[in-house]
Design a protein around this motif. Structure first.
Motif, mmCIF file in Angstrom:
data_model
loop_
_atom_site.group_PDB
_atom_site.id
_atom_site.type_symbol
_atom_site.label_atom_id
_atom_site.label_comp_id
_atom_site.label_asym_id
_atom_site.label_seq_id
_atom_site.Cartn_x
_atom_site.Cartn_y
_atom_site.Cartn_z
ATOM 1 N N ALA A 67 33.601 37.548 40.529
ATOM 2 C CA ALA A 67 34.925 37.689 41.126
ATOM 3 C C ALA A 67 36.016 37.339 40.115
ATOM 4 O O ALA A 67 37.033 38.044 40.000
ATOM 5 N N GLY A 68 35.826 36.271 39.366
ATOM 6 C CA GLY A 68 36.790 35.869 38.349
ATOM 7 C C GLY A 68 36.943 36.914 37.257
ATOM 8 O O GLY A 68 38.061 37.243 36.834
ATOM 9 N N LYS A 69 35.810 37.450 36.806
ATOM 10 C CA LYS A 69 35.840 38.445 35.729
ATOM 11 C C LYS A 69 36.476 39.751 36.189
ATOM 12 O O LYS A 69 37.283 40.360 35.478
ATOM 13 N N LEU A 70 36.107 40.197 37.394
ATOM 14 C CA LEU A 70 36.578 41.493 37.872
ATOM 15 C C LEU A 70 38.042 41.461 38.305
ATOM 16 O O LEU A 70 38.780 42.429 38.103
ATOM 17 N N LEU A 71 38.471 40.354 38.907
ATOM 18 C CA LEU A 71 39.825 40.297 39.462
ATOM 19 C C LEU A 71 40.873 39.813 38.461
ATOM 20 O O LEU A 71 42.015 40.279 38.483
ATOM 21 N N LYS A 72 40.489 38.870 37.590
ATOM 22 C CA LYS A 72 41.484 38.325 36.663
ATOM 23 C C LYS A 72 41.020 38.281 35.212
ATOM 24 O O LYS A 72 41.758 37.825 34.346
ATOM 25 N N ILE A 108 38.799 36.356 33.946
ATOM 26 C CA ILE A 108 38.620 34.973 33.508
ATOM 27 C C ILE A 108 37.197 34.502 33.784
ATOM 28 O O ILE A 108 36.473 35.081 34.602
ATOM 29 N N ASP A 109 36.813 33.465 33.074
ATOM 30 C CA ASP A 109 35.552 32.777 33.353
ATOM 31 C C ASP A 109 35.884 31.640 34.306
ATOM 32 O O ASP A 109 36.525 30.665 33.914
ATOM 33 N N THR A 127 31.595 27.666 40.196
ATOM 34 C CA THR A 127 31.646 29.086 40.533
ATOM 35 C C THR A 127 31.658 29.288 42.040
ATOM 36 O O THR A 127 31.581 30.423 42.516
ATOM 37 N N GLY A 128 31.741 28.208 42.788
ATOM 38 C CA GLY A 128 31.694 28.281 44.237
ATOM 39 C C GLY A 128 32.989 28.745 44.877
ATOM 40 O O GLY A 128 34.023 28.918 44.221
ATOM 41 N N ALA A 129 32.940 28.922 46.203
ATOM 42 C CA ALA A 129 34.058 29.500 46.950
ATOM 43 C C ALA A 129 35.323 28.640 46.881
ATOM 44 O O ALA A 129 36.434 29.179 46.867
ATOM 45 N N THR A 130 35.186 27.323 46.845
ATOM 46 C CA THR A 130 36.370 26.463 46.825
ATOM 47 C C THR A 130 37.185 26.665 45.561
ATOM 48 O O THR A 130 38.415 26.799 45.604
ATOM 49 N N THR A 169 41.683 29.325 42.651
ATOM 50 C CA THR A 169 42.020 30.082 41.449
ATOM 51 C C THR A 169 42.449 31.515 41.734
ATOM 52 O O THR A 169 43.400 32.023 41.138
ATOM 53 N N LEU A 170 41.756 32.171 42.680
ATOM 54 C CA LEU A 170 41.982 33.590 42.915
ATOM 55 C C LEU A 170 42.655 33.904 44.249
ATOM 56 O O LEU A 170 43.157 35.008 44.438
ATOM 57 N N GLY A 171 42.636 32.935 45.185
ATOM 58 C CA GLY A 171 43.290 33.177 46.465
ATOM 59 C C GLY A 171 42.331 33.221 47.642
ATOM 60 O O GLY A 171 41.115 33.139 47.484
#
Length: 228
Positions: free
Chosen positions: A27-32, A34-35, A44-47, A52-54
């Motif tokens: 999700a981090g890589k695809l949306l922003k 970022i690692d 890497t969990g949901a919290t 970080t992403l919303g």
């Protein structure tokens, strides 16, 4: 018997791989681009994805991570459903399905928890296994799963602290396993899995004691020592 043991080992390995699927990282890589392990708490969990992403990505990662636990357990159920009627998967006469299934479920559940926090796809880093643990509980016994979620919901409503809610749920799960008369194997899963999740929150526990643990809506500074 060797073929049966090999098949059980394959099921546990697949459960680990399900758990290892790096939802938050992707999700981090695809949306922003970022690692996610390098921002926020490093998890890497949901919290951490939420912070970080919303909300949308956070909810999506939460759902997928929970489904990883559901899939891991249902893989075991499928094995024990198919094996008795399949000539391709002969069950040795010495194997008592009623005894074997709960213990294989326990191994698969623990493997999925380990996979989420020590993903082979992320150099054995990952999250804290809470969402995957919830999926495992719901797949095993919906009463235990929903009761644990209720404890999480009550604590988070009062404290607004995700880590404290997760730890409270991890403690409560073993109690609910006993209350709802679950097999010994599942009680062991509740104890071992709950303890593992608490250990994964050790840095959060330190911040809780220090009074610096962020509440929902607050940012947490990246800490390189965290690998959870």
């Amino acid at each position: 018997m060797f073929m049966w043991l090999t098949l059980c080992a394959v099921v546990v390995l697949l459960a680990y791989l399900f758990g290892s699927f790096p939802t938050g990282y992707l999700a981090g890589k695809l949306l922003k681009g970022i690692d996610i392990r390098e921002v926020g708490s490093g998890s890497t969990g949901a919290t951490n994805v939420l912070r970080t992403l919303g909300k949308g990505p956070g909810a999506f990662v939460l759902l997928i991570d929970a489904l990883k636990g559901v899939l891991a357990i249902n893989l075991v159920y499928a094995l024990f459903k198919i094996a008795p009627v399949s000539n391709l998967i002969p069950i040795p006469p010495t194997v008592n399905i009623e005894i074997w299934q709960p213990y294989l479920v326990t191994l698969a559940g623990l493997a999925a928890l380990l996979g989420h926090s020590k993903s082979v796809f992320l150099g054995f880093t990952g999250g804290k296994s809470v969402a995957t643990g919830v999926g495992i509980l719901l797949a095993i016994n919906w009463q235990v799963g929903l009761s644990t979620l209720a404890v999480f919901a009550v604590v988070i409503a009062i404290s607004r602290i995700v880590s404290l809610s997760s730890i409270s749920g991890a403690v409560a799960v073993s109690i609910f396993m006993i209350i709802f008369h679950q097999p010994l194997a599942y009680i062991i899963l509740g104890l071992a899995g709950g303890l593992y999740i608490i250990i994964r929150h050790r840095s959060n526990i330190e911040r809780l004691i220090a009074g610096t643990e962020p509440k929902i809506g607050q940012k947490v500074e990246t800490q390189t020592q965290q690998t959870s």
